[in-house]
Design a protein around this motif. Structure first.
Motif, PDB file in Angstrom:
ATOM      1  N   UNK A  38       0.831  -1.189   0.000  1.00  0.00           N
ATOM      2  CA  UNK A  38       0.000   0.000   0.000  1.00  0.00           C
ATOM      3  C   UNK A  38       0.872   1.247   0.000  1.00  0.00           C
ATOM      4  N   UNK A  39       0.306   2.346  -0.507  1.00  0.00           N
ATOM      5  CA  UNK A  39       1.100   3.577  -0.549  1.00  0.00           C
ATOM      6  C   UNK A  39       1.476   4.029   0.858  1.00  0.00           C
ATOM      7  N   UNK A  40       0.677   3.628   1.839  1.00  0.00           N
ATOM      8  CA  UNK A  40       1.028   3.952   3.222  1.00  0.00           C
ATOM      9  C   UNK A  40       2.370   3.332   3.601  1.00  0.00           C
ATOM     10  N   UNK A  41       2.696   2.155   3.040  1.00  0.00           N
ATOM     11  CA  UNK A  41       3.994   1.530   3.305  1.00  0.00           C
ATOM     12  C   UNK A  41       5.130   2.433   2.809  1.00  0.00           C
TER      13      UNK A  41
ATOM     14  N   UNK B 133       4.888   9.371   7.538  1.00  0.00           N
ATOM     15  CA  UNK B 133       3.598   8.828   7.961  1.00  0.00           C
ATOM     16  C   UNK B 133       3.405   9.107   9.443  1.00  0.00           C
ATOM     17  N   UNK B 134       2.404   9.918   9.755  1.00  0.00           N
ATOM     18  CA  UNK B 134       2.158  10.309  11.141  1.00  0.00           C
ATOM     19  C   UNK B 134       1.872   9.074  11.995  1.00  0.00           C
ATOM     20  N   UNK B 135       2.638   8.918  13.067  1.00  0.00           N
ATOM     21  CA  UNK B 135       2.440   7.783  13.954  1.00  0.00           C
ATOM     22  C   UNK B 135       3.007   6.483  13.429  1.00  0.00           C
TER      23      UNK B 135
ATOM     24  N   UNK C  74      -5.222   0.667  -6.816  1.00  0.00           N
ATOM     25  CA  UNK C  74      -5.830  -0.347  -5.964  1.00  0.00           C
ATOM     26  C   UNK C  74      -7.167   0.089  -5.403  1.00  0.00           C
ATOM     27  N   UNK C  75      -7.198   1.226  -4.698  1.00  0.00           N
ATOM     28  CA  UNK C  75      -8.460   1.753  -4.175  1.00  0.00           C
ATOM     29  C   UNK C  75      -9.358   2.199  -5.318  1.00  0.00           C
TER      30      UNK C  75
ATOM     31  N   UNK D  33       6.060   4.094  -7.000  1.00  0.00           N
ATOM     32  CA  UNK D  33       6.432   5.508  -6.942  1.00  0.00           C
ATOM     33  C   UNK D  33       6.586   6.112  -8.333  1.00  0.00           C
ATOM     34  N   UNK D  34       6.951   5.286  -9.304  1.00  0.00           N
ATOM     35  CA  UNK D  34       7.093   5.759 -10.681  1.00  0.00           C
ATOM     36  C   UNK D  34       5.754   5.796 -11.421  1.00  0.00           C
TER      37      UNK D  34
END
Length: 323
Positions: A40-43, A51-53, A150-151, A311-312
């Motif tokens: 996931x992009x959060x990774x 990434x906060x927290x 994905x989403x 990322x690309x």
């Protein structure tokens, strides 16, 4: 076991495949032999230190896995050998991961492990942003950014199932064609045209009822110009690297709403609101009405390559690691 570990914040050169001990399940937990892990992009945001927290290095990333239960802790009503998919609190980029037994889901229908690994984060996010948070109604018009991601690919199918008119953005004709095949009605190649102008053309100046935005930055700000009066925008990410900063005066005079959504925090604080979507999603994915779009798979040792690929902006659908 092998695991892909983030050793320092920054670029993908901080991802290293290491040998480490298998994690042991505690009370109420299971250990899963990972057959596929969702990326996931959060990774990526966590790896960058944005990434906060988020976790501090060294850590093993990964928040969703599909596989087979390998061991169980005390107080667990599951058995080794069961095929499951689950959100995990990190540790997914590995051959084994520990999960809370309360969050385990049976794999819908005949989904492969790779498809199942693309189920929890993307599909819960898409359903929640459209319905539980966004309040989408039949006949409304929705603008979905990154419609082939994905989403996005999940949201297009769910919005089509709900009877909405769908406008989608993507960076290439190939991605837009993919989204059209999933039910998208109108395409916008944002690298070639102004998406706000195109939305106004498509809606004859009315604007859309709902925007799903995981991009942030200028995209979020400009999306408000594409909203109709009393419209809503659900902000669920900041792939651009910075959040949007809506002008509250514009919201006031437009009677519009910007709604924040964070899956992890929502599950902690409103688990029933989030997970209430699971029965419908399980049924529709299980019977083939909806399909997880697995665009690309990488081996565990290719975790850095997978991050660079995303990322690309080369990816479409779900990107999955296969240990």
């Amino acid at each position: 076991m092998r695991a892909a570990e983030v050793t320092e914040f920054g670029g993908t050169d901080g991802i290293e495949v290491t040998d480490t001990e298998k994690p042991e399940p505690g009370e109420g937990q299971v250990r899963i032999e990972v057959r596929a892990a969702g990326i996931n992009f959060a990774d990526i945001m966590q790896r960058r230190g944005h990434y906060q927290g988020g976790p501090e290095p060294p850590y093993v990333p990964g928040m969703e896995v599909a596989g087979v239960i390998d061991a169980v802790g005390d107080g667990v009503g599951r058995e080794p050998g069961e095929a499951v998919v689950s959100l995990v609190n990190g540790g997914g980029y590995a051959e084994y991961a520990v999960a809370d037994a309360r969050g385990l889901l049976d794999i819908p229908g005949e989904l492969s492990f790779e498809e199942a690994a693309g189920f929890p984060v993307q599909w819960l996010t898409a359903h929640n942003c459209l319905h539980e948070w966004g309040g989408l109604e039949e006949g409304e018009t929705v603008l979905i950014h990154a419609a082939a991601g994905g989403v996005g690919s999940a949201a297009v199918q769910l919005a089509d199932e709900a009877g909405a008119e769908i406008i989608g953005t993507a960076s290439t004709d190939e991605k837009l064609s993919m989204a059209e095949g999933l039910g998208m009605d109108h395409r916008i190649q944002y690298t070639e045209e102004d998406f706000v102008e195109r939305v106004n053309e498509i809606t004859t100046g009315d604007g859309v009822d709902l925007v799903l935005d995981g991009i942030g930055g200028e995209t979020s700000d400009e999306s408000l110009d594409a909203l109709t009066s009393f419209g809503r925008m659900v902000s669920f990410g900041a792939a651009a690297g910075e959040p949007g900063r809506p002008n509250t005066a514009d919201l006031l005079f437009g009677n519009q709403r910007v709604i924040g959504y964070h899956l992890g925090r929502a599950i902690q604080e409103k688990p029933m609101k989030v997970m209430g979507a699971v029965p419908e999603l399980t049924q529709l994915l299980g019977d083939g009405t909806l399909e997880v779009q697995v665009g690309h798979t990488f081996g565990l040792e290719e975790a850095a390559d997978a991050h660079e690929f995303i990322e690309a902006r080369k990816s479409s659908g779900k990107v999955v690691l296969v240990p």
